[in-house]
Motif scaffolding. Sequence first.
Motif, PDB file in Angstrom:
ATOM      1  N   LEU A  56      41.779  85.680  58.093  1.00 31.57           N
ATOM      2  CA  LEU A  56      43.006  85.749  58.885  1.00 31.57           C
ATOM      3  C   LEU A  56      43.563  84.360  59.188  1.00 31.57           C
ATOM      4  O   LEU A  56      44.772  84.127  59.112  1.00 31.57           O
ATOM      5  CB  LEU A  56      42.744  86.513  60.188  1.00 31.57           C
ATOM      6  N   TRP A  57      42.672  83.451  59.528  1.00 31.49           N
ATOM      7  CA  TRP A  57      43.104  82.077  59.798  1.00 31.49           C
ATOM      8  C   TRP A  57      43.625  81.426  58.518  1.00 31.49           C
ATOM      9  O   TRP A  57      44.651  80.733  58.514  1.00 31.49           O
ATOM     10  CB  TRP A  57      41.943  81.285  60.378  1.00 31.49           C
ATOM     11  N   GLY A  58      42.919  81.668  57.419  1.00 32.54           N
ATOM     12  CA  GLY A  58      43.349  81.122  56.133  1.00 32.54           C
ATOM     13  C   GLY A  58      44.708  81.636  55.706  1.00 32.54           C
ATOM     14  O   GLY A  58      45.528  80.892  55.132  1.00 32.54           O
ATOM     15  N   ARG A  59      45.001  82.894  55.982  1.00 29.63           N
ATOM     16  CA  ARG A  59      46.301  83.456  55.639  1.00 29.63           C
ATOM     17  C   ARG A  59      47.425  82.737  56.385  1.00 29.63           C
ATOM     18  O   ARG A  59      48.504  82.501  55.829  1.00 29.63           O
ATOM     19  CB  ARG A  59      46.341  84.947  55.972  1.00 29.63           C
ATOM     20  N   LYS A  60      47.179  82.409  57.634  1.00 26.06           N
ATOM     21  CA  LYS A  60      48.216  81.732  58.417  1.00 26.06           C
ATOM     22  C   LYS A  60      48.482  80.325  57.896  1.00 26.06           C
ATOM     23  O   LYS A  60      49.605  79.824  57.983  1.00 26.06           O
ATOM     24  CB  LYS A  60      47.805  81.665  59.889  1.00 26.06           C
ATOM     25  N   LEU A  61      47.446  79.704  57.345  1.00 22.55           N
ATOM     26  CA  LEU A  61      47.580  78.320  56.899  1.00 22.55           C
ATOM     27  C   LEU A  61      47.932  78.200  55.422  1.00 22.55           C
ATOM     28  O   LEU A  61      48.675  77.293  55.026  1.00 22.55           O
ATOM     29  CB  LEU A  61      46.277  77.562  57.172  1.00 22.55           C
ATOM     30  N   LEU A  62      47.388  79.104  54.599  1.00 20.82           N
ATOM     31  CA  LEU A  62      47.479  78.947  53.144  1.00 20.82           C
ATOM     32  C   LEU A  62      48.143  80.115  52.436  1.00 20.82           C
ATOM     33  O   LEU A  62      48.301  80.084  51.209  1.00 20.82           O
ATOM     34  CB  LEU A  62      46.067  78.753  52.559  1.00 20.82           C
ATOM     35  N   GLY A  63      48.513  81.149  53.176  1.00 23.15           N
ATOM     36  CA  GLY A  63      49.083  82.328  52.536  1.00 23.15           C
ATOM     37  C   GLY A  63      48.006  83.285  52.052  1.00 23.15           C
ATOM     38  O   GLY A  63      46.809  82.968  52.071  1.00 23.15           O
ATOM     39  N   ASP A  64      48.420  84.452  51.616  1.00 24.69           N
ATOM     40  CA  ASP A  64      47.465  85.497  51.227  1.00 24.69           C
ATOM     41  C   ASP A  64      46.542  85.069  50.100  1.00 24.69           C
ATOM     42  O   ASP A  64      45.320  85.269  50.170  1.00 24.69           O
ATOM     43  CB  ASP A  64      48.223  86.765  50.821  1.00 24.69           C
ATOM     44  N   TRP A  65      47.102  84.510  49.039  1.00 23.59           N
ATOM     45  CA  TRP A  65      46.264  84.125  47.907  1.00 23.59           C
ATOM     46  C   TRP A  65      45.440  82.878  48.229  1.00 23.59           C
ATOM     47  O   TRP A  65      44.265  82.779  47.873  1.00 23.59           O
ATOM     48  CB  TRP A  65      47.125  83.884  46.667  1.00 23.59           C
ATOM     49  N   GLY A  66      46.045  81.922  48.922  1.00 25.40           N
ATOM     50  CA  GLY A  66      45.320  80.704  49.265  1.00 25.40           C
ATOM     51  C   GLY A  66      44.145  80.955  50.181  1.00 25.40           C
ATOM     52  O   GLY A  66      43.137  80.243  50.125  1.00 25.40           O
ATOM     53  N   ALA A  67      44.256  81.986  51.043  1.00 24.39           N
ATOM     54  CA  ALA A  67      43.178  82.288  51.993  1.00 24.39           C
ATOM     55  C   ALA A  67      41.901  82.729  51.303  1.00 24.39           C
ATOM     56  O   ALA A  67      40.823  82.700  51.911  1.00 24.39           O
ATOM     57  CB  ALA A  67      43.637  83.370  52.969  1.00 24.39           C
ATOM     58  N   LEU A  68      41.999  83.150  50.053  1.00 28.98           N
ATOM     59  CA  LEU A  68      40.795  83.574  49.334  1.00 28.98           C
ATOM     60  C   LEU A  68      39.849  82.402  49.075  1.00 28.98           C
ATOM     61  O   LEU A  68      38.637  82.592  48.963  1.00 28.98           O
ATOM     62  CB  LEU A  68      41.176  84.239  48.011  1.00 28.98           C
ATOM     63  N   ALA A  69      40.394  81.189  48.995  1.00 28.74           N
ATOM     64  CA  ALA A  69      39.548  80.018  48.726  1.00 28.74           C
ATOM     65  C   ALA A  69      38.548  79.777  49.852  1.00 28.74           C
ATOM     66  O   ALA A  69      37.337  79.665  49.585  1.00 28.74           O
ATOM     67  CB  ALA A  69      40.415  78.786  48.481  1.00 28.74           C
ATOM     68  N   PRO A  70      38.969  79.686  51.120  1.00 27.70           N
ATOM     69  CA  PRO A  70      37.964  79.486  52.170  1.00 27.70           C
ATOM     70  C   PRO A  70      37.004  80.652  52.307  1.00 27.70           C
ATOM     71  O   PRO A  70      35.829  80.438  52.626  1.00 27.70           O
ATOM     72  CB  PRO A  70      38.798  79.296  53.440  1.00 27.70           C
ATOM     73  N   VAL A  71      37.459  81.882  52.084  1.00 25.82           N
ATOM     74  CA  VAL A  71      36.543  83.028  52.149  1.00 25.82           C
ATOM     75  C   VAL A  71      35.488  82.915  51.051  1.00 25.82           C
ATOM     76  O   VAL A  71      34.290  83.135  51.292  1.00 25.82           O
ATOM     77  CB  VAL A  71      37.311  84.355  52.015  1.00 25.82           C
ATOM     78  N   PHE A  72      35.929  82.560  49.844  1.00 21.52           N
ATOM     79  CA  PHE A  72      34.987  82.383  48.730  1.00 21.52           C
ATOM     80  C   PHE A  72      33.950  81.318  49.059  1.00 21.52           C
ATOM     81  O   PHE A  72      32.743  81.511  48.841  1.00 21.52           O
ATOM     82  CB  PHE A  72      35.751  82.006  47.462  1.00 21.52           C
ATOM     83  N   LEU A  73      34.392  80.201  49.608  1.00 24.96           N
ATOM     84  CA  LEU A  73      33.469  79.106  49.920  1.00 24.96           C
ATOM     85  C   LEU A  73      32.529  79.474  51.063  1.00 24.96           C
ATOM     86  O   LEU A  73      31.339  79.147  51.026  1.00 24.96           O
ATOM     87  CB  LEU A  73      34.269  77.845  50.266  1.00 24.96           C
ATOM     88  N   PHE A  74      33.056  80.168  52.076  1.00 29.24           N
ATOM     89  CA  PHE A  74      32.221  80.585  53.198  1.00 29.24           C
ATOM     90  C   PHE A  74      31.135  81.547  52.740  1.00 29.24           C
ATOM     91  O   PHE A  74      29.963  81.424  53.157  1.00 29.24           O
ATOM     92  CB  PHE A  74      33.090  81.234  54.271  1.00 29.24           C
ATOM     93  N   THR A  75      31.478  82.494  51.895  1.00 31.25           N
ATOM     94  CA  THR A  75      30.505  83.493  51.441  1.00 31.25           C
ATOM     95  C   THR A  75      29.580  82.953  50.359  1.00 31.25           C
ATOM     96  O   THR A  75      28.690  83.667  49.909  1.00 31.25           O
ATOM     97  CB  THR A  75      31.216  84.754  50.928  1.00 31.25           C
ATOM     98  N   ASN A  76      29.785  81.708  49.957  1.00 37.07           N
ATOM     99  CA  ASN A  76      28.866  81.061  49.012  1.00 37.07           C
ATOM    100  C   ASN A  76      28.184  79.854  49.645  1.00 37.07           C
ATOM    101  O   ASN A  76      27.721  78.958  48.939  1.00 37.07           O
ATOM    102  CB  ASN A  76      29.613  80.634  47.747  1.00 37.07           C
ATOM    103  N   SER A  77      28.101  79.849  50.973  1.00 41.07           N
ATOM    104  CA  SER A  77      27.398  78.782  51.690  1.00 41.07           C
ATOM    105  C   SER A  77      25.982  79.244  52.003  1.00 41.07           C
ATOM    106  O   SER A  77      25.799  80.150  52.819  1.00 41.07           O
ATOM    107  CB  SER A  77      28.132  78.438  52.986  1.00 41.07           C
ATOM    108  N   PRO A  78      24.958  78.693  51.361  1.00 41.23           N
ATOM    109  CA  PRO A  78      23.588  79.165  51.589  1.00 41.23           C
ATOM    110  C   PRO A  78      23.150  79.186  53.051  1.00 41.23           C
ATOM    111  O   PRO A  78      22.483  80.142  53.459  1.00 41.23           O
ATOM    112  CB  PRO A  78      22.748  78.200  50.744  1.00 41.23           C
ATOM    113  N   PRO A  79      23.479  78.185  53.894  1.00 38.19           N
ATOM    114  CA  PRO A  79      23.063  78.304  55.305  1.00 38.19           C
ATOM    115  C   PRO A  79      23.653  79.529  55.999  1.00 38.19           C
ATOM    116  O   PRO A  79      23.004  80.148  56.845  1.00 38.19           O
ATOM    117  CB  PRO A  79      23.588  77.007  55.930  1.00 38.19           C
ATOM    118  N   VAL A  80      24.876  79.891  55.631  1.00 38.20           N
ATOM    119  CA  VAL A  80      25.494  81.093  56.208  1.00 38.20           C
ATOM    120  C   VAL A  80      24.760  82.334  55.743  1.00 38.20           C
ATOM    121  O   VAL A  80      24.392  83.203  56.549  1.00 38.20           O
ATOM    122  CB  VAL A  80      26.988  81.154  55.823  1.00 38.20           C
TER     123      VAL A  80
END
Length: 539
Positions: free
Chosen positions: A123-147
């Motif tokens: 949701l935060w990414g959509r506000k900053l980067l748009g619908d398609w751009g927001a997929l980048a931070p979600v992808f990176l967050f869900t591929n962070s081993p500590p998370v």
Amino acid sequence: MDYRLLPSKPTLIFLLLASIGAARIAATYRGIAQTSDETPNIACGMQYLDLGRYDYGAFHPPLARLAMAIGPYLYGARAQKLPDRWKEGNAVLNSAPRYSKALTLARLGILPFFLLACTMVWLWGRKLLGDWGALAPVFLFTNSPPVLAHAGVATMDMAAGAGICTALFTCTLWLEEGTLRRAILFGVGLALAVLAKFSAVLLLPFCMAAIVWLHPRARQKRNWAWIPVAFFLIWGAYGFSFGPMSEHVASDAAGQGGVFARIPTPLLHALETLPVPAPQLLDGLWQVHNHVDAGHTAYLLGRHSFHGWWYFFPVALGVKTPLAILLLAGLGVWALRGEKRRAMWMPAVLTAVILGINLPTSLNIGVRYMLPLYPLLALTAGMGAVWLWRRYRRAAVILLVWTTISAAAAHPDYLAYFNELGGTHPERILVDSDLDWGQDMARLATELQRRRVPYFHMECLYTGDDTRLGLPAWDSLEPYQPVTGWVAVSQTMLKNYGWMAAQQRGRQDLAFAWLDAYQPAGRVGKSILLYYIPEGQGR
């Protein structure tokens, strides 16, 4: 069919990424043995749910622990009323039809917090980067081993990350438009953060101040309902209790020195005796203060300390986060140069604020204390990914693929993940929950069975019920007492416990330094060394 009601393609991809992340987390449950802090957390959560009490460990708020207890409770586990919360946690799991399934259900209680954090990043990414751009931070967050690691165990850290991110995002929404609806959302987010982990009490004021500073000033009347909403949700979580604290603040402060020792004793006594809503919350905050004052065994780069180092968390982030994400985060900051929209700066600034607040913290236990930073780091790195994609698409693809491979190669050992800077001996950099949290104990049992070991000596970090592992007969490896035969020792015990034993005895050599004369017969998982000491050599 009204196709306008169907989710957009970016939304569907977001749901897919979050689902893949959740599936990867769930896939670790079988391979990861009970970790150190899960035992007492389950005990505290079950006491709250089954007995309506919360006095095993007030130093953490109850929300995440309650989430851990619901699944085992529905499965038949019950509080056993043992005085020790470590033994109680194992007894709770043993009271269920199957110990392992009860542990899995406890871990599943943390999965919603992971999904909530994913949603906030989206949701935060959509506000900053748009619908398609927001997929980048979600992808990176869900591929962070500590998370992925700390979303897969029954502890508070993932809940803290999700709660603080939710509070900060809903704060921005309320600043944009101070309606009743947004005020209520902000109050819920604030309560969620405070009830997840007390670190929120320290982090949120500074982060919210940064948000107010960065946010465009909106000239409108604001609804302040978030204050009573947050207050009553937090108070309700403590059963609307009312009364004095149970902690002895005045005597503790007098023995500690520092800021609190300068406060007149009558005022501290008045604080102890003053009836307040949710006194357990104040008890918990004071217990956290006592823990910080007393210190905690820490290890970094071959050094030991009870009060840590200011550079612990920068080093931990530097070796525990995929390098591609760190590079993309740097590009994200670079891409912000000249950016006039203040909202775009928020993730990077909040990342710096959270890191800065934690620098002087003496509890240098692990990168898990940085879980609130990871959603914001992912947003910053996502900005870098979008910027790079628009200019050098091939380079962006390389970094995203590198991130994917790093996380995939770590499965299911996300807990012990180190990036390329960690090298082949990450135990020279960090131990404890960054490498050895008891997660390899089931593998140890399998390895000893494979080697047909009838008896061994052990000093491993493990708080679960070892009788459930299928270990051969064993005894404890005592400090400064060399033995022969098979020996299993984990890295945290080698480094941290070995140093503590040396401190207690006034010695310079670590308690198990005598093992350095031998080559390990094998390594079990990432955290346990297995030795065979021939007769006549150990003593």
